[in-house]
Design a protein around this motif. Structure first.
Motif, PDB file in Angstrom:
ATOM      1  N   THR A   1       0.830  -1.207   0.000  1.00  0.00           N
ATOM      2  CA  THR A   1       0.000   0.000   0.000  1.00  0.00           C
ATOM      3  C   THR A   1       0.862   1.254   0.000  1.00  0.00           C
ATOM      4  O   THR A   1       0.565   2.227  -0.709  1.00  0.00           O
ATOM      5  CB  THR A   1      -0.950  -0.008   1.213  1.00  0.00           C
ATOM      6  OG1 THR A   1      -1.857  -1.112   1.085  1.00  0.00           O
ATOM      7  CG2 THR A   1      -1.750   1.275   1.302  1.00  0.00           C
TER       8      THR A   1
ATOM      9  N   GLU B   1      -4.558  -8.867  -1.926  1.00  0.00           N
ATOM     10  CA  GLU B   1      -5.623  -7.857  -1.955  1.00  0.00           C
ATOM     11  C   GLU B   1      -5.060  -6.470  -2.223  1.00  0.00           C
ATOM     12  O   GLU B   1      -5.629  -5.687  -3.009  1.00  0.00           O
ATOM     13  CB  GLU B   1      -6.391  -7.845  -0.628  1.00  0.00           C
ATOM     14  CG  GLU B   1      -7.534  -6.843  -0.619  1.00  0.00           C
ATOM     15  CD  GLU B   1      -8.297  -6.824   0.694  1.00  0.00           C
ATOM     16  OE1 GLU B   1      -9.348  -6.163   0.757  1.00  0.00           O
ATOM     17  OE2 GLU B   1      -7.842  -7.472   1.664  1.00  0.00           O
ATOM     18  N   GLN B   2      -3.917  -6.159  -1.609  1.00  0.00           N
ATOM     19  CA  GLN B   2      -3.311  -4.845  -1.819  1.00  0.00           C
ATOM     20  C   GLN B   2      -2.758  -4.704  -3.240  1.00  0.00           C
ATOM     21  O   GLN B   2      -2.865  -3.635  -3.839  1.00  0.00           O
ATOM     22  CB  GLN B   2      -2.199  -4.607  -0.786  1.00  0.00           C
ATOM     23  CG  GLN B   2      -2.704  -4.314   0.623  1.00  0.00           C
ATOM     24  CD  GLN B   2      -3.333  -5.517   1.293  1.00  0.00           C
ATOM     25  OE1 GLN B   2      -2.955  -6.663   1.036  1.00  0.00           O
ATOM     26  NE2 GLN B   2      -4.305  -5.275   2.167  1.00  0.00           N
TER      27      GLN B   2
ATOM     28  N   CYS C   1      -2.960  -2.727  -9.129  1.00  0.00           N
ATOM     29  CA  CYS C   1      -3.373  -3.134 -10.480  1.00  0.00           C
ATOM     30  C   CYS C   1      -4.637  -2.435 -10.968  1.00  0.00           C
ATOM     31  O   CYS C   1      -4.728  -2.078 -12.149  1.00  0.00           O
ATOM     32  CB  CYS C   1      -3.554  -4.644 -10.521  1.00  0.00           C
ATOM     33  SG  CYS C   1      -1.978  -5.528 -10.409  1.00  0.00           S
ATOM     34  N   ILE C   2      -5.609  -2.259 -10.104  1.00  0.00           N
ATOM     35  CA  ILE C   2      -6.833  -1.585 -10.544  1.00  0.00           C
ATOM     36  C   ILE C   2      -6.528  -0.171 -11.022  1.00  0.00           C
ATOM     37  O   ILE C   2      -7.174   0.340 -11.945  1.00  0.00           O
ATOM     38  CB  ILE C   2      -7.883  -1.597  -9.416  1.00  0.00           C
ATOM     39  CG1 ILE C   2      -8.447  -3.018  -9.263  1.00  0.00           C
ATOM     40  CG2 ILE C   2      -9.010  -0.608  -9.692  1.00  0.00           C
ATOM     41  CD1 ILE C   2      -9.439  -3.184  -8.143  1.00  0.00           C
ATOM     42  N   HIS C   3      -5.491   0.446 -10.440  1.00  0.00           N
ATOM     43  CA  HIS C   3      -5.097   1.803 -10.835  1.00  0.00           C
ATOM     44  C   HIS C   3      -3.973   1.804 -11.869  1.00  0.00           C
ATOM     45  O   HIS C   3      -3.561   2.873 -12.332  1.00  0.00           O
ATOM     46  CB  HIS C   3      -4.660   2.596  -9.596  1.00  0.00           C
ATOM     47  CG  HIS C   3      -5.727   2.681  -8.548  1.00  0.00           C
ATOM     48  ND1 HIS C   3      -6.826   3.491  -8.675  1.00  0.00           N
ATOM     49  CD2 HIS C   3      -5.865   2.017  -7.369  1.00  0.00           C
ATOM     50  CE1 HIS C   3      -7.612   3.349  -7.600  1.00  0.00           C
ATOM     51  NE2 HIS C   3      -7.045   2.457  -6.805  1.00  0.00           N
TER      52      HIS C   3
ATOM     53  N   LEU D   1      -4.797 -10.352 -12.850  1.00  0.00           N
ATOM     54  CA  LEU D   1      -5.019  -8.953 -12.498  1.00  0.00           C
ATOM     55  C   LEU D   1      -4.754  -8.041 -13.697  1.00  0.00           C
ATOM     56  O   LEU D   1      -3.896  -8.329 -14.531  1.00  0.00           O
ATOM     57  CB  LEU D   1      -4.113  -8.554 -11.331  1.00  0.00           C
ATOM     58  CG  LEU D   1      -4.316  -9.358 -10.045  1.00  0.00           C
ATOM     59  CD1 LEU D   1      -3.346  -8.905  -8.970  1.00  0.00           C
ATOM     60  CD2 LEU D   1      -5.757  -9.250  -9.549  1.00  0.00           C
TER      61      LEU D   1
ATOM     62  N   ARG E   1      -3.965  -6.208  -5.858  1.00  0.00           N
ATOM     63  CA  ARG E   1      -5.148  -6.076  -6.724  1.00  0.00           C
ATOM     64  C   ARG E   1      -5.767  -4.690  -6.623  1.00  0.00           C
ATOM     65  O   ARG E   1      -5.974  -4.006  -7.641  1.00  0.00           O
ATOM     66  CB  ARG E   1      -6.180  -7.132  -6.322  1.00  0.00           C
ATOM     67  CG  ARG E   1      -7.506  -7.032  -7.075  1.00  0.00           C
ATOM     68  CD  ARG E   1      -8.497  -8.049  -6.516  1.00  0.00           C
ATOM     69  NE  ARG E   1      -9.762  -8.020  -7.235  1.00  0.00           N
ATOM     70  CZ  ARG E   1     -10.779  -7.220  -6.937  1.00  0.00           C
ATOM     71  NH1 ARG E   1     -10.667  -6.342  -5.923  1.00  0.00           N
ATOM     72  NH2 ARG E   1     -11.894  -7.256  -7.633  1.00  0.00           N
ATOM     73  N   ASN E   2      -6.078  -4.270  -5.399  1.00  0.00           N
ATOM     74  CA  ASN E   2      -6.859  -3.044  -5.211  1.00  0.00           C
ATOM     75  C   ASN E   2      -6.033  -1.774  -5.321  1.00  0.00           C
ATOM     76  O   ASN E   2      -6.491  -0.781  -5.903  1.00  0.00           O
ATOM     77  CB  ASN E   2      -7.559  -3.063  -3.851  1.00  0.00           C
ATOM     78  CG  ASN E   2      -8.598  -4.159  -3.740  1.00  0.00           C
ATOM     79  OD1 ASN E   2      -8.952  -4.781  -4.737  1.00  0.00           O
ATOM     80  ND2 ASN E   2      -9.081  -4.408  -2.541  1.00  0.00           N
ATOM     81  N   ASP E   3      -4.834  -1.796  -4.741  1.00  0.00           N
ATOM     82  CA  ASP E   3      -4.046  -0.559  -4.653  1.00  0.00           C
ATOM     83  C   ASP E   3      -3.156  -0.336  -5.864  1.00  0.00           C
ATOM     84  O   ASP E   3      -2.906   0.813  -6.238  1.00  0.00           O
ATOM     85  CB  ASP E   3      -3.185  -0.576  -3.386  1.00  0.00           C
ATOM     86  CG  ASP E   3      -4.010  -0.639  -2.110  1.00  0.00           C
ATOM     87  OD1 ASP E   3      -5.227  -0.374  -2.186  1.00  0.00           O
ATOM     88  OD2 ASP E   3      -3.454  -0.970  -1.052  1.00  0.00           O
TER      89      ASP E   3
END
Length: 304
Positions: free
Chosen positions: A53, A80-81, A87-89, A123, A83-85
């Motif tokens: 993160t 989870e980090q 790769c999604i961005h 991802l 993926r969310n923090d």
């Protein structure tokens, strides 16, 4: 590879935007990098999720963060980090993972990375680098560092055969000619395969290729591999990774999309712990049939 990684990161650290984050790993290996980077070298402690993160936040602010830890602590503990923090961005964070596959041997499954690139390639925007030889590390650092997206670098041991000359870096490289099909090996495991196949007659061995960047769609196999596969219709994939999500499945998907028919397909992959016993990396490879003798036997079976 770790010593060469340190040397190449020291060279790259002249870039003032670079920040290096370690999950309390690198003692007696990364001290030259720590000295070169000063306060830009941060020990985040045994807190890999938080490290990811923090790296995402640094990237969002325009810096170039690299994170470093044991492979399973990177992709599994902090999934989870990632993926969310990251790769999604689509943030260009560089995830350095030491000890891919069975690299940590007797430490057991908590320290093994057998499904890492299969998981991470689900991802968005992720690219995976699996250097095969110590000589690849320089180009891997440059390629991953300049990639404008998230990158996972799976590090292992350089295992090239004695008296062999490693060709210059490329996502795909042919190490041996052969008339009995095509063998694709992922990363460092190609060293033992190279040693096992080079004494075979070309009529009873497949052409040996190593792939060091995934997914395949990002760097499709070269024309020479395509021609050999169309001509022989025989494919063998070897990887220190489980079958699900691995290079074997990716190659079959690519072949079907490309309209290439395959009559014979063999896949050697990490089977976990068939005997229920842990041991060295070489012992665990043997349990999965990833040892040089079995690779050679399967290569000859492909030819028959």
């Amino acid at each position: 590879m770790r010593d060469e990684l340190c040397r190449q990161l020291v060279v790259r650290s002249v870039n003032s935007r670079m920040v290096f984050l370690t999950g309390d790993l690198g003692f007696m290996a990364l001290e030259p990098l720590q000295e070169a980077m000063g306060e830009r070298f941060v020990n985040c402690g045994v807190a890999e999720q938080n490290m990811i993160t923090v790296a995402a936040a640094l990237s969002f602010e325009g810096l170039e963060p690299w994170t470093y830890t044991i492979a399973p602590f990177c992709y599994a503990r902090a999934f989870e980090q990632i993926r969310n923090d990251i790769c999604i961005h689509g943030l260009p964070v560089k995830l350095l993972a030491n000890g891919g596959g069975y690299g940590y041997g007797v430490m057991g499954p908590t320290h093994h990375a057998l499904e890492d690139y299969g998981i991470l390639l689900t991802l968005p925007k992720m690219k995976v680098f699996v250097p095969a030889f110590t000589e690849d590390v320089k180009d891997t650092v440059a390629q991953a560092g300049d990639f404008q997206g998230p990158a996972y670098i799976r590090l292992g041991r350089g295992e090239k055969p004695a008296d062999s000359v490693v060709p210059g870096y490329a996502p795909w490289r042919r190490l041996l000619e052969g008339d009995a099909g095509v063998m694709v090996v992922v990363g460092p495991l190609v060293g033992p395969a190279w040693g096992a196949l080079r004494d075979l007659d070309s009529s009873e061995r497949p052409a040996l290729w190593v792939v060091t960047e995934l997914p395949i769609e990002a760097n499709p196999p070269p024309a020479e591999l395509l021609e050999a596969l169309e001509r022989t219709r025989r494919l063998m994939v070897v990887e220190e990774h489980v079958a699900q999500g691995g290079c074997g499945q990716q190659m079959c998907h690519w072949a079907m999309k490309s309209g290439i028919g395959i009559d014979r397909f063999r896949h050697l992959f990490a089977r976990g712990y068939p005997s229920g016993t842990y041991g060295s990396q070489n012992f665990l490879r043997l349990q999965s049939g990833l040892d040089p003798q079995n690779i050679a036997n399967d290569a000859k079976a492909l030819a028959r």
